[in-house]
Design an enzyme around this catalytic site. Structure first.
Site, short mmCIF file in Angstrom:
data_model
loop_
_atom_site.label_atom_id
_atom_site.label_comp_id
_atom_site.label_asym_id
_atom_site.label_seq_id
_atom_site.Cartn_x
_atom_site.Cartn_y
_atom_site.Cartn_z
CB CYS A 112 -0.90 0.01 1.23
SG CYS A 112 -2.26 1.19 1.07
CB CYS A 154 -1.84 4.84 3.39
SG CYS A 154 -1.79 3.30 4.30
CB CYS A 203 -4.38 3.75 -0.11
SG CYS A 203 -4.82 3.58 1.63
CE LYS A 211 -7.78 -1.41 4.36
NZ LYS A 211 -6.37 -1.07 4.07
NE ARG A 260 -6.85 4.73 8.85
CZ ARG A 260 -8.05 4.99 8.39
NH1 ARG A 260 -8.65 6.11 8.73
NH2 ARG A 260 -8.65 4.15 7.58
NE ARG A 310 -6.69 4.71 4.92
CZ ARG A 310 -5.66 5.57 4.86
NH1 ARG A 310 -5.58 6.43 3.88
NH2 ARG A 310 -4.73 5.55 5.80
CE LYS A 322 -7.47 -3.79 7.60
NZ LYS A 322 -6.45 -3.04 6.96
CE1 TYR A 370 -1.05 -5.25 14.48
CE2 TYR A 370 -3.46 -5.34 14.52
CZ TYR A 370 -2.29 -4.91 13.94
OH TYR A 370 -2.34 -4.16 12.79
C1 PBG Z 1 -3.10 0.17 4.85
C2 PBG Z 1 -3.63 -0.69 5.91
C3 PBG Z 1 -4.45 -0.34 7.01
C4 PBG Z 1 -4.56 -1.49 7.80
C5 PBG Z 1 -3.86 -2.49 7.14
N1 PBG Z 1 -3.33 -2.00 5.99
C6 PBG Z 1 -5.04 0.95 7.43
C7 PBG Z 1 -6.02 1.65 6.60
O1 PBG Z 1 -6.51 1.16 5.60
O2 PBG Z 1 -6.29 2.79 6.97
C8 PBG Z 1 -5.29 -1.58 9.11
C9 PBG Z 1 -4.79 -2.62 10.05
C10 PBG Z 1 -5.22 -2.48 11.45
O3 PBG Z 1 -6.03 -1.61 11.83
O4 PBG Z 1 -4.71 -3.27 12.27
N2 PBG Z 1 -3.95 0.58 3.88
#
Ligand code: PBG
Length: 326
Positions: free
Chosen positions: A121, A123, A131, A196, A206, A218, A249, A314
Site C-alpha cells: 500500500c 498510505c 493509499c 476491506k 494509523r 478513505r 477486514k 496482534y
Molecule cells: C493500509 C492498511 C491499514 C490497515 C492495514 N493496511 C489501514 C487503513 O486502511 O487505513 C489496518 C490494520 C489495522 O487496523 O490493524 N492501507
C-alpha cells in the site's frame, strides 16, 4: 415428568474430554499471522501507545523478535514499513533500499522458513496519507496501480514469500499478477484484502503506521460497512484477477461477511483482526473489566467458526502461548 426429558444437550457438556470430542471448531497456532511494524534506526523497540505489547522495531530488533515468533510455531508474519521520509507519490514504498525491502532481506536471511507476507500500500509512504496518487483531491485509480505493482515487485525481489495489497484500487490484483509473472515470479501468491471496509477500527493502526489521511477519508476506495453483497462482488473480482487468498477486514464486526464469503467461494479465506479490535480488549483487560485470555481466544475462535481459514492478529504471540499451555 423427568422421564420425558430424553434430549439432554448437557450430556455432551459434562467434562472437558467430552466437550473436546464434540468441538466443531479448532483454533491452531498454524492459523495465525503476526503483523509487524518496522522503522528506521538501530536498537529501536518502542511500544505503540494504543496497542500495548505491539512495537515499532528497527530491523536488528525485528529479526530477533521474528525468531521468537517462529519458535512459537507461528508460520507467517505480515510486514508494514514506516519510512523516514514521505512524498506525494510514496516513492519509498518501491525503493529497492526501502525499509520493508531491507527488513525482508534481513528476516529471510536469518529465518528462511518464516513466511514473510508484505502489506502492499502507499498510505504509510505518502505525505498526504492516502493509499494512492492524489489528483485534484481524488485518489487516481489507474495512476496508483502502476505504483502498487512496482511496490509488490520490489518486495518480491527482496525475498517476500507473498504480497498482500491493501490499497483497494480497482484492478490491483490483476496488475500485480501480471508484473510478477512477467518478471518470472509465477510461484509467488497474492493475498488480497478483497473486502476491506472503511472502518473506524483502524484508528490505532494509523497511529502505529503514521498513515492517517491528511484530508478527507478513505471512503472513496474502501467499502461501506453497510454493504454485504458488494463484498461478494469484490471477492469474486479479486479471484478472477488471480488472488490466491482473499480477505475480509475487519473481523469481529464482519463475521457475517466471513461466513458468506466462505459459503460462496471455495478459496482460502483470511480475516484481519485489526488494531481497534485488539485495543478494545487490551484496554478493557487493563481496567480489569474483561479477562483478556478468555475474550481473545473466544474472538479468534469465532472468526474460525465464521469460516476464516487464517487470522492476522496482534494476539498471535499470546494466543500461541495460550494454546500450547492449555
Ligand atoms: C493500509 C492498511 C491499514 C490497515 C492495514 N493496511 C489501514 C487503513 O486502511 O487505513 C489496518 C490494520 C489495522 O487496523 O490493524 N492501507
Amino acid at each position: 415428568m423427568k422421564a420425558e426429558l430424553v434430549k439432554r444437550p448437557r450430556r455432551l457438556r459434562l467434562n472437558q474430554n467430552i466437550r473436546d470430542m464434540v468441538r466443531e471448531t479448532s483454533l491452531d497456532v498454524k492459523d495465525l499471522i503476526y503483523p509487524y511494524f518496522v522503522v528506521e534506526g538501530e536498537n529501536v523497540k518502542e511500544e505503540i501507545e494504543a496497542m500495548p505489547k505491539v512495537f515499532h522495531f528497527s530491523i536488528d530488533k525485528l529479526v530477533k523478535d521474528v525468531k521468537e515468533t517462529y519458535e512459537l510455531g507461528i508460520p507467517a508474519i505480515l510486514l508494514f514499513g514506516i519510512p523516514s521520509s514521505k512524498d506525494e507519490v510514496g516513492s519509498q514504498a518501491y525503493a529497492s533500499s526501502g525499509i520493508v525491502q531491507r527488513a525482508v532481506r534481513a528476516i529471510k536471511e536469518a529465518i528462511p522458513s518464516m513466511i514473510v507476507i508484505t502489506d502492499v500500500c502507499l498510505c504509510e509512504y505518502t505525505s498526504h496519507g492516502h493509499c494512492g496518487v492524489v489528483e485534484n483531491g481524488y485518489v487516481d485509480n489507474d495512476k496508483t496501480l502502476e505504483l502498487i505493482a512496482k511496490t509488490a515487485l520490489s518486495h518480491v525481489k527482496a525475498g517476500a514469500d507473498m504480497v498482500a495489497p491493501s490499497d483497494m484500487m480497482d484492478g490491483r490484483v490483476g496488475c500485480i499478477r501480471q508484473i510478477l509473472d512477467s518478471e518470472g515470479y509465477v510461484t509467488v501468491p497474492i493475498m488480497a484484502y478483497s473486502a476491506k471496509y472503511a472502518s473506524g477500527f483502524y484508528g490505532p493502526f494509523r497511529e502505529a503506521a503514521q498513515s492517517a489521511p491528511q484530508f478527507g477519508d478513505r471512503r472513496s476506495y474502501q467499502m461501506d460497512p453497510a454493504n454485504s453483497d458488494e463484498a461478494l462482488r469484490a471477492i469474486a473480482l479479486d479471484i478472477e484477477e488471480g488472488a490466491d487468498i482473499v480477505m475480509v477486514k475487519p473481523a469481529l464486526a464482519y463475521l457475517d461477511i466471513i461466513r458468506r464469503a466462505k459459503d460462496s467461494f471455495k478459496v482460502p479465506l483470511a480475516t484481519y483482526n485489526v488494531s481497534g479490535e485488539y485495543s478494545m480488549i487490551k484496554a478493557a483487560a487493563l481496567k480489569g473489566w474483561l479477562d483478556e485470555k478468555v475474550v481473545a481466544l473466544e474472538s479468534l475462535t469465532s472468526m474460525k467458526r465464521a469460516g476464516a481459514d487464517m487470522i492476522i492478529t496482534y494476539f498471535a504471540k499470546d494466543a500461541a502461548k495460550w494454546l500450547t499451555t492449555r
